[in-house]
Design a protein around this motif. Structure first.
Motif, PDB file in Angstrom:
ATOM      1  N   GLY A 183       0.816  -1.209   0.000  1.00 39.03           N
ATOM      2  CA  GLY A 183       0.000   0.000   0.000  1.00 39.03           C
ATOM      3  C   GLY A 183       0.849   1.258   0.000  1.00 39.03           C
ATOM      4  O   GLY A 183       0.575   2.215  -0.746  1.00 39.03           O
ATOM      5  N   LEU A 184       1.891   1.275   0.823  1.00 43.63           N
ATOM      6  CA  LEU A 184       2.799   2.421   0.867  1.00 43.63           C
ATOM      7  C   LEU A 184       3.481   2.634  -0.482  1.00 43.63           C
ATOM      8  O   LEU A 184       3.622   3.773  -0.957  1.00 43.63           O
ATOM      9  CB  LEU A 184       3.855   2.210   1.947  1.00 43.63           C
ATOM     10  CG  LEU A 184       3.356   2.250   3.399  1.00 43.63           C
ATOM     11  CD1 LEU A 184       4.429   1.727   4.342  1.00 43.63           C
ATOM     12  CD2 LEU A 184       2.931   3.657   3.797  1.00 43.63           C
ATOM     13  N   LEU A 185       3.894   1.535  -1.109  1.00 44.89           N
ATOM     14  CA  LEU A 185       4.573   1.646  -2.401  1.00 44.89           C
ATOM     15  C   LEU A 185       3.606   2.058  -3.510  1.00 44.89           C
ATOM     16  O   LEU A 185       3.991   2.799  -4.418  1.00 44.89           O
ATOM     17  CB  LEU A 185       5.260   0.319  -2.742  1.00 44.89           C
ATOM     18  CG  LEU A 185       6.504   0.031  -1.887  1.00 44.89           C
ATOM     19  CD1 LEU A 185       6.948  -1.422  -2.039  1.00 44.89           C
ATOM     20  CD2 LEU A 185       7.632   0.978  -2.257  1.00 44.89           C
ATOM     21  N   CYS A 186       2.357   1.613  -3.429  1.00 40.36           N
ATOM     22  CA  CYS A 186       1.353   2.066  -4.405  1.00 40.36           C
ATOM     23  C   CYS A 186       1.178   3.580  -4.332  1.00 40.36           C
ATOM     24  O   CYS A 186       1.098   4.272  -5.356  1.00 40.36           O
ATOM     25  CB  CYS A 186       0.013   1.373  -4.158  1.00 40.36           C
ATOM     26  SG  CYS A 186      -0.076  -0.341  -4.703  1.00 40.36           S
ATOM     27  N   ALA A 187       1.121   4.106  -3.113  1.00 44.89           N
ATOM     28  CA  ALA A 187       0.976   5.551  -2.928  1.00 44.89           C
ATOM     29  C   ALA A 187       2.182   6.288  -3.483  1.00 44.89           C
ATOM     30  O   ALA A 187       2.048   7.326  -4.152  1.00 44.89           O
ATOM     31  CB  ALA A 187       0.790   5.860  -1.442  1.00 44.89           C
ATOM     32  N   ALA A 188       3.377   5.758  -3.220  1.00 43.81           N
ATOM     33  CA  ALA A 188       4.590   6.411  -3.713  1.00 43.81           C
ATOM     34  C   ALA A 188       4.661   6.387  -5.234  1.00 43.81           C
ATOM     35  O   ALA A 188       5.060   7.377  -5.873  1.00 43.81           O
ATOM     36  CB  ALA A 188       5.817   5.725  -3.112  1.00 43.81           C
ATOM     37  N   VAL A 189       4.276   5.265  -5.837  1.00 46.27           N
ATOM     38  CA  VAL A 189       4.293   5.162  -7.301  1.00 46.27           C
ATOM     39  C   VAL A 189       3.256   6.110  -7.902  1.00 46.27           C
ATOM     40  O   VAL A 189       3.508   6.769  -8.923  1.00 46.27           O
ATOM     41  CB  VAL A 189       4.039   3.712  -7.755  1.00 46.27           C
ATOM     42  CG1 VAL A 189       3.906   3.653  -9.277  1.00 46.27           C
ATOM     43  CG2 VAL A 189       5.170   2.802  -7.296  1.00 46.27           C
ATOM     44  N   ALA A 190       2.085   6.195  -7.278  1.00 46.68           N
ATOM     45  CA  ALA A 190       1.054   7.116  -7.773  1.00 46.68           C
ATOM     46  C   ALA A 190       1.570   8.554  -7.779  1.00 46.68           C
ATOM     47  O   ALA A 190       1.319   9.312  -8.736  1.00 46.68           O
ATOM     48  CB  ALA A 190      -0.199   7.001  -6.904  1.00 46.68           C
ATOM     49  N   ARG A 191       2.284   8.943  -6.726  1.00 48.69           N
ATOM     50  CA  ARG A 191       2.879  10.288  -6.688  1.00 48.69           C
ATOM     51  C   ARG A 191       3.904  10.449  -7.810  1.00 48.69           C
ATOM     52  O   ARG A 191       3.958  11.488  -8.481  1.00 48.69           O
ATOM     53  CB  ARG A 191       3.554  10.530  -5.334  1.00 48.69           C
ATOM     54  CG  ARG A 191       2.611  10.815  -4.188  1.00 48.69           C
ATOM     55  CD  ARG A 191       1.928  12.173  -4.311  1.00 48.69           C
ATOM     56  NE  ARG A 191       2.870  13.280  -4.254  1.00 48.69           N
ATOM     57  CZ  ARG A 191       3.372  13.800  -3.132  1.00 48.69           C
ATOM     58  NH1 ARG A 191       3.007  13.292  -1.950  1.00 48.69           N
ATOM     59  NH2 ARG A 191       4.208  14.803  -3.170  1.00 48.69           N
TER      60      ARG A 191
END
Length: 497
Positions: A183-191
């Motif tokens: 989840g944390l990495l999904c948020a970072a990739v989205a940014r």
């Protein structure tokens, strides 16, 4: 050539692991390479196999080496390998398709029915000394990317694949349910893909605090309310208007999945990345009426590993922040226990041939994932059990203040005020009696015995009533407050939303 140990971390059955020396693998094809494994991360699936011995229809029937998030150094290359040489540092993609089926030929090799995936029965994993793999599934690391960062390319590639499935584009708003590693990495990739608003949702405040310093622009602590209300709260928090352009569930929790559909805007996209129960109650009417585009996401596909490495090399995503520590190979089981307990985001296990490795795991780093104040022992979205927390003694007075405020009962000053009111009532009662006596003296020129008796009776009634007034006033501030344990369970849901 391999010159070291091929000691492996082997799962025999649930909760039964051992270190076992295994033969060094040999190249099965001249297109393969042999890699000395330097570092391996622990995935939630590894822990699940360790605890339960199975995931769905994948059942551990024979001893199996765990691990699949690894990076290492090439020690041998096949004669037909042109892209790698001995000494190259590589990130290992741990799943190998057949290359011939319709899915493989169509560019979706992650959906290959013949996929041989590390640490998925019956295939061994990468928590070992040496690993042989097709050269085109070993990705050379740039000079500015360390081997420890290389071990985190695998979960980052999962995040890349999820965000690609959602087709996130610059300027969009994205909500990610769950603040585990994926989840944390999904948020970072989205940014990194250009999303201007990224809302991270979880049930643990400590994870959300970390998320705000990693990839999220907003954080929402899920409440024990309906999915619709949680969705309204999320939309209001981040000023999402009619809803989020993209919603990603990285938790697999039923309440989170339900909230996703209510959070996404009309015509938006919803991607399911987390795995949970096989069957859930799903708001299908809302999905249809909104004409939401829904997709699943499974592992990673063509180009995902390459892009993940480029994001790290370019400084777009700092995966080192996820690492709580590194332990020597001999402490692999302890590392698994820490992950199971929710005490880390990521912990790396050094390969058995890494020399002079000292554990760098620091207990204080668990603050990133633990909730600072005690909450109900709900199941964390990504890593099993919720972290155990100790509420500091200094915080206890604050809990008492919150209790009093919620019940609208004033603190000790209120009791003093009540006492003053009782005294005032007593004084008033005495004044009334005095006035009655004066009135009787004026009016009663010829007092009759019966009237005197009547007045005495009235006086006695007044006196008899006074204690009742005191009891009523005194007992009001004695309303019992709920115990701190009851407060700690209020307002949190069992899931992410």
């Amino acid at each position: 050539m391999a010159t070291g140990s091929n000691l492996s971390f082997v799962l025999n059955k649930p909760d039964d692991v051992e270190f076992k020396e295994k033969p060094v693998p040999t190249l099965k094809s001249q297109r393969e390479v042999l890699v000395a494994v330097n570092y391996t991360g622990i995935c939630g699936s590894d822990v699940h196999y360790w605890v339960h011995g199975s995931i769905g229809h994948f059942i551990v029937k024979e001893p199996m080496v765990l691990g699949h998030e690894s990076a290492g150094t090439v020690v041998e290359v096949g004669s037909e390998v042109k892209t790698l040489k001995v000494g190259d540092r590589v990130a290992l993609e741990p799943g190998y398709p057949c290359r011939h089926c319709a899915n493989c030929l169509g560019g979706h090799y992650n959906l290959c029915p013949e996929m041989a995936f590390a640490a998925t029965p019956p295939y061994d994993g990468t928590l070992t000394g040496y690993w042989n793999a097709p050269a085109d599934f070993c990705y050379k690391l740039p000079d500015n990317v360390s081997l420890q960062e290389g071990a985190l390319i695998e979960p980052l590639a999962v995040g890349v694949h999820v965000v690609r499935q959602a087709q996130v584009s610059p300027g969009q708003s994205v909500v990610v349910m769950g603040a585990g590693p994926v989840g944390l990495l999904c948020a970072a990739v989205a940014r990194a893909f250009g999303a201007t608003k990224v809302v991270q949702v979880d049930i643990i405040q400590g994870k959300l605090d970390f998320a705000l310093g990693f990839g999220a622009t907003h954080a929402y602590l899920s409440k024990r309310v309906s999915p619709e209300e949680n969705a309204r709260n999320i939309i209001e928090l981040a000023d999402l208007g009619a809803g989020a352009d993209v919603v990603i569930d990285a938790s697999g929790a039923e309440p989170s999945i339900q909230a996703c559909v209510h959070t996404v805007r009309v015509g938006g996209s919803y991607v399911q990345a987390g795995m949970g129960k096989d069957n859930i109650t799903f708001p299908i009417a809302a999905l249809c009426i909104k004409e939401v585009t829904a997709r699943g996401s499974f592992r990673y596909g063509s180009g995902d590993y390459k892009l993940a490495i480029e994001l790290v090399a370019a400084g777009k995503i700092d995966v080192k922040k996820l690492v709580d520590g590194v332990v020597p190979f001999s402490q692999a089981e302890d590392a698994f226990k820490k992950v199971k307990e929710g005490k880390v985001i990521k912990i790396l296990i050094a390969g058995p041939n890494e020399k002079d490795v000292v554990s760098t795991f620091a207990e204080e780093k668990t603050e990133k994932v633990e909730e600072p104040k005690a909450v109900e022992p709900i199941v964390a979205a990504q890593v099993g059990e919720a972290p155990k927390t100790e509420e500091p003694k200094a915080e206890e007075p604050k809990v008492e203040e919150l209790k009093v405020e919620e019940l609208n009962i004033e603190e000790p000053k209120a009791e003093e005020a009540k006492t003053e009111e009782v005294k005032a009532e007593e004084l008033k009662a005495e004044e009334v009696k005095a006035e009655e006596v004066k009135t009787e003296q004026v009016k009663a020129e010829e007092p009759k015995a019966e009237e005197v008796k009547t007045e005495e009776v009235k006086t006695e009634e007044v006196k008899a009533e006074e204690p009742k007034v005191e009891e009523a006033k005194v007992e009001e501030p004695r309303v019992e407050e709920p115990k701190p344990e009851e407060k700690s369970t209020h307002g949190h849901g069992g899931g992410c939303c």
